[in-house]
Design an enzyme around this catalytic site. Structure first.
Site, PDB file in Angstrom:
ATOM      1  N   ASP A   8       0.881  -1.163   0.000  1.00 10.14           N
ATOM      2  CA  ASP A   8       0.000   0.000   0.000  1.00 10.14           C
ATOM      3  C   ASP A   8       0.923   1.219   0.000  1.00 10.14           C
ATOM      4  O   ASP A   8       2.145   1.076  -0.229  1.00 10.14           O
ATOM      5  CB  ASP A   8      -1.019  -0.037   1.161  1.00 10.14           C
ATOM      6  CG  ASP A   8      -0.385   0.152   2.534  1.00 10.14           C
ATOM      7  OD1 ASP A   8       0.868   0.215   2.617  1.00 10.14           O
ATOM      8  OD2 ASP A   8      -1.126   0.233   3.529  1.00 10.14           O
ATOM      9  N   HIS A   9       0.377   2.402   0.251  1.00  7.76           N
ATOM     10  CA  HIS A   9       1.220   3.609   0.211  1.00  7.76           C
ATOM     11  C   HIS A   9       2.278   3.608   1.307  1.00  7.76           C
ATOM     12  O   HIS A   9       3.348   4.198   1.134  1.00  7.76           O
ATOM     13  CB  HIS A   9       0.342   4.864   0.310  1.00  7.76           C
ATOM     14  CG  HIS A   9      -0.559   4.860   1.514  1.00  7.76           C
ATOM     15  ND1 HIS A   9      -1.580   3.950   1.661  1.00  7.76           N
ATOM     16  CD2 HIS A   9      -0.574   5.633   2.631  1.00  7.76           C
ATOM     17  CE1 HIS A   9      -2.194   4.180   2.825  1.00  7.76           C
ATOM     18  NE2 HIS A   9      -1.597   5.187   3.425  1.00  7.76           N
ATOM     19  N   CYS A  65       2.671  -3.685   3.808  1.00  8.47           N
ATOM     20  CA  CYS A  65       1.895  -2.511   4.220  1.00  8.47           C
ATOM     21  C   CYS A  65       2.562  -1.976   5.487  1.00  8.47           C
ATOM     22  O   CYS A  65       3.732  -2.278   5.733  1.00  8.47           O
ATOM     23  CB  CYS A  65       0.403  -2.823   4.370  1.00  8.47           C
ATOM     24  SG  CYS A  65      -0.058  -3.935   5.707  1.00  8.47           S
ATOM     25  N   GLY A  66       1.861  -1.197   6.284  1.00  5.55           N
ATOM     26  CA  GLY A  66       2.502  -0.625   7.468  1.00  5.55           C
ATOM     27  C   GLY A  66       2.954  -1.706   8.445  1.00  5.55           C
ATOM     28  O   GLY A  66       4.080  -1.689   8.946  1.00  5.55           O
ATOM     29  N   THR A  67       2.066  -2.659   8.713  1.00  9.26           N
ATOM     30  CA  THR A  67       2.379  -3.753   9.635  1.00  9.26           C
ATOM     31  C   THR A  67       2.484  -5.107   8.933  1.00  9.26           C
ATOM     32  O   THR A  67       2.957  -6.077   9.531  1.00  9.26           O
ATOM     33  CB  THR A  67       1.249  -3.897  10.677  1.00  9.26           C
ATOM     34  OG1 THR A  67       0.022  -4.105   9.958  1.00  9.26           O
ATOM     35  CG2 THR A  67       1.131  -2.667  11.556  1.00  9.26           C
ATOM     36  N   GLY A  68       1.979  -5.194   7.734  1.00  8.23           N
ATOM     37  CA  GLY A  68       1.877  -6.487   7.027  1.00  8.23           C
ATOM     38  C   GLY A  68       0.581  -7.201   7.357  1.00  8.23           C
ATOM     39  O   GLY A  68       0.237  -8.215   6.731  1.00  8.23           O
ATOM     40  N   HIS A  98       6.707 -25.872   6.754  1.00  8.66           N
ATOM     41  CA  HIS A  98       5.586 -26.575   7.401  1.00  8.66           C
ATOM     42  C   HIS A  98       4.220 -26.182   6.846  1.00  8.66           C
ATOM     43  O   HIS A  98       3.302 -26.991   6.852  1.00  8.66           O
ATOM     44  CB  HIS A  98       5.590 -26.293   8.914  1.00  8.66           C
ATOM     45  CG  HIS A  98       6.741 -26.937   9.619  1.00  8.66           C
ATOM     46  ND1 HIS A  98       6.804 -27.047  10.989  1.00  8.66           N
ATOM     47  CD2 HIS A  98       7.882 -27.519   9.155  1.00  8.66           C
ATOM     48  CE1 HIS A  98       7.930 -27.654  11.345  1.00  8.66           C
ATOM     49  NE2 HIS A  98       8.608 -27.942  10.246  1.00  8.66           N
ATOM     50  N   ARG A 109       6.615  -0.410   8.768  1.00  7.76           N
ATOM     51  CA  ARG A 109       6.719   0.300  10.040  1.00  7.76           C
ATOM     52  C   ARG A 109       7.254  -0.608  11.142  1.00  7.76           C
ATOM     53  O   ARG A 109       7.422  -0.181  12.284  1.00  7.76           O
ATOM     54  CB  ARG A 109       5.340   0.836  10.461  1.00  7.76           C
ATOM     55  CG  ARG A 109       4.868   2.013   9.634  1.00  7.76           C
ATOM     56  CD  ARG A 109       3.441   2.379   9.967  1.00  7.76           C
ATOM     57  NE  ARG A 109       3.037   3.628   9.330  1.00  7.76           N
ATOM     58  CZ  ARG A 109       1.783   3.989   9.116  1.00  7.76           C
ATOM     59  NH1 ARG A 109       0.792   3.185   9.474  1.00  7.76           N
ATOM     60  NH2 ARG A 109       1.498   5.118   8.533  1.00  7.76           N
ATOM     61  N   ARG A 132       3.763 -35.162   6.930  1.00  4.37           N
ATOM     62  CA  ARG A 132       2.733 -34.822   7.906  1.00  4.37           C
ATOM     63  C   ARG A 132       2.260 -33.375   7.752  1.00  4.37           C
ATOM     64  O   ARG A 132       1.131 -33.033   8.092  1.00  4.37           O
ATOM     65  CB  ARG A 132       3.216 -35.091   9.328  1.00  4.37           C
ATOM     66  CG  ARG A 132       4.313 -34.161   9.807  1.00  4.37           C
ATOM     67  CD  ARG A 132       4.879 -34.609  11.149  1.00  4.37           C
ATOM     68  NE  ARG A 132       5.699 -33.583  11.772  1.00  4.37           N
ATOM     69  CZ  ARG A 132       6.961 -33.310  11.428  1.00  4.37           C
ATOM     70  NH1 ARG A 132       7.539 -33.977  10.438  1.00  4.37           N
ATOM     71  NH2 ARG A 132       7.640 -32.382  12.068  1.00  4.37           N
TER      72      ARG A 132
HETATM   73  C1  RB5 Z   1      -2.242   2.405   6.796  1.00  8.52           C
HETATM   74  O1  RB5 Z   1      -2.334   3.474   7.673  1.00  8.52           O
HETATM   75  C2  RB5 Z   1      -2.058   1.105   7.591  1.00  8.52           C
HETATM   76  O2  RB5 Z   1      -3.231   0.843   8.296  1.00  8.52           O
HETATM   77  C3  RB5 Z   1      -1.687  -0.038   6.657  1.00  8.52           C
HETATM   78  O3  RB5 Z   1      -0.501   0.243   6.016  1.00  8.52           O
HETATM   79  C4  RB5 Z   1      -1.477  -1.380   7.337  1.00  8.52           C
HETATM   80  O4  RB5 Z   1      -0.567  -1.292   8.381  1.00  8.52           O
HETATM   81  C5  RB5 Z   1      -2.693  -2.111   7.724  1.00  8.52           C
HETATM   82  O5  RB5 Z   1      -2.663  -3.245   8.222  1.00  8.52           O
END
Ligand code: RB5
Length: 163
Positions: A8-9, A65-68, A98, A109, A132
């Site tokens: 994302d951005h 993204c910011g956190t994935g 696995h 981030r 397995r």
């Molecule tokens: C965008 O602000 C943020 O929410 C996005 O990048 C992501 O971290 C969402 O899970």
């Protein structure tokens, strides 16, 4: 390998470095956007990359993204996708060995560029171990298919794949 990448951005901050690194490792990379840092929504790109992978156009996908988190949740809604969000290399490696993950996600981030590269490398070099673990991935697929099949039936299968 052929790798589809998207973000994302927020994830866009890290994406160019990851694309360069993938190319350095000898992979073919296609970027499914976004291409500017204008605010956008992660499900758009999570879905795009996921579709490319399940349609067989790419071997694997990478999402940032910011956190994935948001982008991996979005990708996991596409049938056939097993996306993992990682902030360290051990889980990335094991998720292939696995869980046969086909998409790796991480957060710009959360991880710095060098840690992200390490995560990517471990993930790409690992191989699904089958046995397995295949049975368990099949059980996950049964949930996805909303199959009423009892997992016991999968476990007692004499299919040689489960040896
Ligand atoms: C965008 O602000 C943020 O929410 C996005 O990048 C992501 O971290 C969402 O899970």
């Amino acid at each position: 390998m052929k790798i589809a990448i998207g973000s994302d951005h927020v994830g866009l901050e890290l994406k160019p470095d990851i694309i360069d690194y993938l190319k350095e490792l000898g992979h073919e990379v296609s970027d499914f956007g976004p291409y500017s840092n204008e605010r956008t929504d992660y499900p758009i790109y999570g879905k795009k990359v996921a579709k490319e992978v399940v349609d067989g156009n790419f071997d694997l996908g990478i999402l940032i993204c910011g956190t994935g988190v948001g982008i991996s949740i979005s990708a996991n809604k596409v049938k056939g996708i097993r996306a993992v969000v990682c902030s360290e290399p051990y889980s990335a490696k094991l998720s292939r060995e696995h869980n046969n993950t086909n998409i790796l996600a991480f957060g710009s981030r959360v991880v710095g560029v060098e840690l992200a590269k390490m995560i990517v490398k471990e993930w790409l070099e690992a191989k699904f171990e089958g046995g397995r673990h295949l049975r368990r991935v099949d059980e996950v697929e049964a949930i996805e298919a909303n199959d009423d099949i009892e997992f016991e039936n999968i476990r007692t299968s004499d299919d040689e794949r489960y040896l």
